[in-house]
Each structure stands twice: as structure tokens, then as C-alpha cells.
Design a protein around this motif. Structure first.
Motif, PDB file in Angstrom:
ATOM      1  N   VAL A 118       0.847  -1.193   0.000  1.00  0.00           N
ATOM      2  CA  VAL A 118       0.000   0.000   0.000  1.00  0.00           C
ATOM      3  C   VAL A 118       0.877   1.236   0.000  1.00  0.00           C
ATOM      4  CG1 VAL A 118      -1.997  -1.075   1.068  1.00  0.00           C
ATOM      5  CG2 VAL A 118      -0.201  -0.144   2.517  1.00  0.00           C
ATOM      6  N   GLU A 119       0.444   2.246  -0.727  1.00  0.00           N
ATOM      7  CA  GLU A 119       1.201   3.478  -0.843  1.00  0.00           C
ATOM      8  C   GLU A 119       0.912   4.404   0.329  1.00  0.00           C
ATOM      9  OE1 GLU A 119       3.491   3.931  -3.153  1.00  0.00           O
ATOM     10  OE2 GLU A 119       3.008   1.995  -4.066  1.00  0.00           O
ATOM     11  N   ARG A 120       1.786   5.347   0.564  1.00  0.00           N
ATOM     12  CA  ARG A 120       1.595   6.351   1.611  1.00  0.00           C
ATOM     13  C   ARG A 120       0.252   7.053   1.425  1.00  0.00           C
ATOM     14  NH1 ARG A 120       5.877   9.473   4.288  1.00  0.00           N
ATOM     15  NH2 ARG A 120       4.925  11.147   5.491  1.00  0.00           N
ATOM     16  N   ASP A 121      -0.492   7.232   2.506  1.00  0.00           N
ATOM     17  CA  ASP A 121      -1.808   7.888   2.537  1.00  0.00           C
ATOM     18  C   ASP A 121      -2.919   7.040   1.917  1.00  0.00           C
ATOM     19  OD1 ASP A 121      -0.810  10.179   3.817  1.00  0.00           O
ATOM     20  OD2 ASP A 121      -0.267  11.102   1.913  1.00  0.00           O
ATOM     21  N   GLU A 122      -2.624   5.793   1.549  1.00  0.00           N
ATOM     22  CA  GLU A 122      -3.664   4.922   1.011  1.00  0.00           C
ATOM     23  C   GLU A 122      -4.520   4.377   2.153  1.00  0.00           C
ATOM     24  OE1 GLU A 122      -4.154   0.876  -1.721  1.00  0.00           O
ATOM     25  OE2 GLU A 122      -2.256   1.987  -1.710  1.00  0.00           O
ATOM     26  N   GLU A 123      -5.836   4.410   1.970  1.00  0.00           N
ATOM     27  CA  GLU A 123      -6.751   3.945   2.997  1.00  0.00           C
ATOM     28  C   GLU A 123      -6.845   2.421   2.963  1.00  0.00           C
ATOM     29  OE1 GLU A 123     -10.782   5.796   4.839  1.00  0.00           O
ATOM     30  OE2 GLU A 123     -10.844   5.360   2.697  1.00  0.00           O
ATOM     31  N   ILE A 124      -6.696   1.817   4.130  1.00  0.00           N
ATOM     32  CA  ILE A 124      -6.721   0.362   4.250  1.00  0.00           C
ATOM     33  C   ILE A 124      -8.054  -0.113   4.812  1.00  0.00           C
ATOM     34  CG2 ILE A 124      -5.620  -1.630   5.349  1.00  0.00           C
ATOM     35  CD1 ILE A 124      -3.047   0.101   5.456  1.00  0.00           C
ATOM     36  N   LEU A 125      -8.575   0.623   5.779  1.00  0.00           N
ATOM     37  CA  LEU A 125      -9.888   0.345   6.351  1.00  0.00           C
ATOM     38  C   LEU A 125     -10.721   1.617   6.343  1.00  0.00           C
ATOM     39  CD1 LEU A 125      -9.135  -1.770   9.581  1.00  0.00           C
ATOM     40  CD2 LEU A 125     -10.152  -2.607   7.458  1.00  0.00           C
ATOM     41  N   GLN A 126     -12.004   1.480   6.040  1.00  0.00           N
ATOM     42  CA  GLN A 126     -12.936   2.594   6.084  1.00  0.00           C
ATOM     43  C   GLN A 126     -13.880   2.424   7.265  1.00  0.00           C
ATOM     44  OE1 GLN A 126     -14.954   2.322   2.328  1.00  0.00           O
ATOM     45  NE2 GLN A 126     -13.697   3.931   1.399  1.00  0.00           N
ATOM     46  N   GLU A 127     -14.294   3.547   7.844  1.00  0.00           N
ATOM     47  CA  GLU A 127     -15.355   3.478   8.841  1.00  0.00           C
ATOM     48  C   GLU A 127     -16.652   3.051   8.157  1.00  0.00           C
ATOM     49  OE1 GLU A 127     -15.967   6.295  12.113  1.00  0.00           O
ATOM     50  OE2 GLU A 127     -14.183   7.344  11.382  1.00  0.00           O
ATOM     51  N   GLY A 128     -17.365   2.147   8.776  1.00  0.00           N
ATOM     52  CA  GLY A 128     -18.650   1.720   8.240  1.00  0.00           C
ATOM     53  C   GLY A 128     -18.585   0.522   7.310  1.00  0.00           C
ATOM     54  N   GLN A 129     -17.379   0.091   6.906  1.00  0.00           N
ATOM     55  CA  GLN A 129     -17.295  -1.056   6.014  1.00  0.00           C
ATOM     56  C   GLN A 129     -17.382  -2.364   6.802  1.00  0.00           C
ATOM     57  OE1 GLN A 129     -12.930  -0.628   4.745  1.00  0.00           O
ATOM     58  NE2 GLN A 129     -13.206  -2.844   4.599  1.00  0.00           N
ATOM     59  N   LEU A 130     -17.973  -3.354   6.207  1.00  0.00           N
ATOM     60  CA  LEU A 130     -18.019  -4.683   6.812  1.00  0.00           C
ATOM     61  C   LEU A 130     -16.675  -5.352   6.603  1.00  0.00           C
ATOM     62  CD1 LEU A 130     -19.774  -6.808   8.231  1.00  0.00           C
ATOM     63  CD2 LEU A 130     -20.390  -7.684   5.968  1.00  0.00           C
ATOM     64  N   ILE A 131     -16.052  -5.767   7.675  1.00  0.00           N
ATOM     65  CA  ILE A 131     -14.693  -6.304   7.598  1.00  0.00           C
ATOM     66  C   ILE A 131     -14.732  -7.804   7.319  1.00  0.00           C
ATOM     67  CG2 ILE A 131     -12.526  -6.634   8.829  1.00  0.00           C
ATOM     68  CD1 ILE A 131     -13.143  -4.171  10.437  1.00  0.00           C
ATOM     69  N   ARG A 132     -14.156  -8.199   6.204  1.00  0.00           N
ATOM     70  CA  ARG A 132     -14.062  -9.619   5.858  1.00  0.00           C
ATOM     71  C   ARG A 132     -12.647 -10.156   6.040  1.00  0.00           C
ATOM     72  NH1 ARG A 132     -17.583  -7.328   2.120  1.00  0.00           N
ATOM     73  NH2 ARG A 132     -19.691  -8.223   2.141  1.00  0.00           N
ATOM     74  N   SER A 133     -11.696  -9.238   6.220  1.00  0.00           N
ATOM     75  CA  SER A 133     -10.318  -9.624   6.511  1.00  0.00           C
ATOM     76  C   SER A 133      -9.684  -8.508   7.317  1.00  0.00           C
ATOM     77  CB  SER A 133      -9.522  -9.865   5.218  1.00  0.00           C
ATOM     78  OG  SER A 133      -9.406  -8.670   4.468  1.00  0.00           O
ATOM     79  N   PHE A 134      -8.698  -8.839   8.120  1.00  0.00           N
ATOM     80  CA  PHE A 134      -8.058  -7.830   8.952  1.00  0.00           C
ATOM     81  C   PHE A 134      -6.574  -7.748   8.600  1.00  0.00           C
ATOM     82  CE2 PHE A 134      -8.085 -11.874  11.115  1.00  0.00           C
ATOM     83  CZ  PHE A 134      -6.793 -12.014  11.587  1.00  0.00           C
ATOM     84  N   PRO A 135      -5.981  -6.550   8.713  1.00  0.00           N
ATOM     85  CA  PRO A 135      -4.591  -6.359   8.284  1.00  0.00           C
ATOM     86  C   PRO A 135      -3.573  -6.583   9.394  1.00  0.00           C
ATOM     87  CG  PRO A 135      -5.586  -4.242   8.760  1.00  0.00           C
ATOM     88  CD  PRO A 135      -6.653  -5.280   9.022  1.00  0.00           C
ATOM     89  N   ILE A 136      -2.464  -7.198   9.028  1.00  0.00           N
ATOM     90  CA  ILE A 136      -1.275  -7.266   9.865  1.00  0.00           C
ATOM     91  C   ILE A 136      -0.155  -6.566   9.099  1.00  0.00           C
ATOM     92  CG2 ILE A 136       0.417  -8.756  10.992  1.00  0.00           C
ATOM     93  CD1 ILE A 136      -1.689 -10.906  11.207  1.00  0.00           C
ATOM     94  N   VAL A 137       0.530  -5.648   9.750  1.00  0.00           N
ATOM     95  CA  VAL A 137       1.598  -4.885   9.091  1.00  0.00           C
ATOM     96  C   VAL A 137       2.886  -5.695   9.089  1.00  0.00           C
ATOM     97  CG1 VAL A 137       2.917  -2.742   9.090  1.00  0.00           C
ATOM     98  CG2 VAL A 137       0.532  -2.723   9.850  1.00  0.00           C
ATOM     99  N   LEU A 138       3.464  -5.860   7.918  1.00  0.00           N
ATOM    100  CA  LEU A 138       4.735  -6.568   7.790  1.00  0.00           C
ATOM    101  C   LEU A 138       5.902  -5.599   7.645  1.00  0.00           C
ATOM    102  CD1 LEU A 138       3.689  -9.450   5.353  1.00  0.00           C
ATOM    103  CD2 LEU A 138       3.798  -9.497   7.850  1.00  0.00           C
ATOM    104  N   LYS A 139       5.689  -4.519   6.907  1.00  0.00           N
ATOM    105  CA  LYS A 139       6.696  -3.470   6.738  1.00  0.00           C
ATOM    106  C   LYS A 139       5.980  -2.125   6.719  1.00  0.00           C
ATOM    107  CE  LYS A 139       9.884  -6.226   3.865  1.00  0.00           C
ATOM    108  NZ  LYS A 139      10.572  -6.294   2.547  1.00  0.00           N
TER     109      LYS A 139
END
Length: 225
Positions: free
Chosen positions: A42-63
């Protein structure tokens, strides 16, 4: 709808990346993450999660680093905490377990590599792998402590103290000593006005704590103290 950037092809690097970040995970769990996870850059300032979205997967930061925030009705942003390499967003985990919509936003603070884990593996791995259970419990505790710290900062700290803390936390999360952006960007994250931030930054500059340039703020003097 979930947000997905392009999937990156680093399958040859998967074992090294996972072993480096999670040396305490069982080999079988590392294999499961490699097989079931969805790797993204993901690029700088790219949105990964939005408020109100149904979460089907969750992020783990690797770098890299990710900031987790809340927005009010007027769109003002309140910084909750940062996610560094090897960390998971506990707020998204809570929403996953409760099958609820996300109540936070997550934005890449710098170019980052993340792995998304489908929600159905949260409970399954908790039963199968002790290291996964311990990892999630420790993550919950750390995020809870950080949220308490945020509440204490808002309730008991002056805005000048919160501003200094903002720069120190940013350095701890990203390693960067220069903030690239506008005074308004800081004001949003601290849930205050641009005028207040500009006035306090000017005072900090007079004290030799920061240097203010057009479009950037050098706060290396704070981190080197």
C-alpha cells in the motif's frame, strides 16, 4: 466493500518475511498465514480500512507503518494509535469477532506491506495455535493501553504537550523526523483548529524545538533530546 490495492508477487520472500516478523509463531501457523493470507503493498496515505465497512479480513503490518483514526461528523480526524511492523489492528479484530462494521479508519503512514487474514481464521487459529492466541491477547492489551493514554492526553494534557507527543509518537512509529503536510493535517489528527496548531508550532520554533518550512516541519530536535 473492502479496499484492496494490487496484490504483490513476493511469494519467494514469504518465508523470510514471516520468520523475521513472527519468530515465535509455530511453523504450521506460518504456513497457514502464507497459504491463507492476501499480501498487499500500500502506498503512503492509502486507505486500508474505512469506517462503516463490513470487515471480511483484517490487516497485519509486515513493513512500514499505519495510523488508526476516528472521524467525527465534520470529518475531523482523531489519531488513536500507530501500527508498526509485526502489529495487528485490534479494533478491526473486535469488529470481526462481533461481525460488525468497522468503527475506525486505517491509513498507510508510509509505503507499507501488509497481509490480510480472512476473518474465519481468527477463532480457528486461537484453538489450534497457542502463539496466535498469545499474540492477539498481547495486541489487545497494548491497544487498550494506548487508547487509555490517548484519553488521558485529551483529558489531562495541554495542547502544547499533546503536540510534542504527536511528533514523538510519529518518530517512534515511522522513524521519520520531518512531517510533510499542512498545519491543518496535524490539527485534524489532534482534533483541534489549525490556528491553535500554527500558534503552538510558532512557540515551539522560538524555543528551538522545531523548524517550520513550507509544507514540512523538521522536529528532529525533539527526538534528539
Amino acid at each position: 466493500m473492502e479496499l484492496y490495492s494490487k496484490q504483490v508477487t513476493v511469494m519467494d520472500e514469504w518465508p523470510d518475511i514471516l520468520n523475521k516478523r513472527f519468530p515465535f509463531f509455530e511453523k504450521e501457523l506460518l504456513k497457514e498465514i502464507q497459504e491463507k493470507g492476501f499480501l498487499q503493498e500500500v502506498e503512503r496515505d492509502e486507505e486500508i480500512l474505512q469506517e462503516g465497512q463490513l470487515i471480511r479480513s483484517f490487516p497485519i503490518v509486515l513493513k512500514g507503518a499505519v495510523r488508526v483514526v476516528r472521524n467525527d461528523a465534520d470529518g475531523r480526524e482523531l489519531l488513536l494509535y500507530y501500527l508498526n511492523a509485526g502489529e495487528v489492528c485490534s479494533m478491526s479484530l473486535i469488529c470481526c469477532v462481533g461481525q460488525q462494521q468497522s468503527n475506525v479508519r486505517a491509513i498507510a503512514e508510509q509505503k507499507s506491506l501488509i497481509v490480510r487474514i480472512p476473518v474465519e481464521y481468527i477463532d480457528r487459529w486461537m484453538v489450534q495455535f497457542q502463539s496466535w492466541k498469545s499474540y492477539l491477547m498481547n495486541s489487545y492489551r497494548k491497544r487498550f493501553d494506548e487508547l487509555l493514554e490517548t484519553i488521558d492526553s485529551i483529558a489531562f494534557s495541554n495542547m502544547d504537550e499533546r503536540l510534542e507527543k504527536f511528533f514523538r509518537n510519529r518518530f517512534q512509529a515511522t522513524g521519520e523526523k520531518v512531517f510533510k503536510g499542512k498545519h491543518q493535517d496535524i490539527a485534524w489528527q489532534l482534533n483541534t483548529s489549525r490556528e491553535v496548531v500554527s500558534r503552538l508550532l510558532k512557540k515551539m520554533e522560538q524555543k528551538g524545538l522545531v523548524r517550520i518550512y513550507r509544507g514540512r516541519i523538521d522536529f528532529s530536535m525533539l527526538t534528539d533530546r
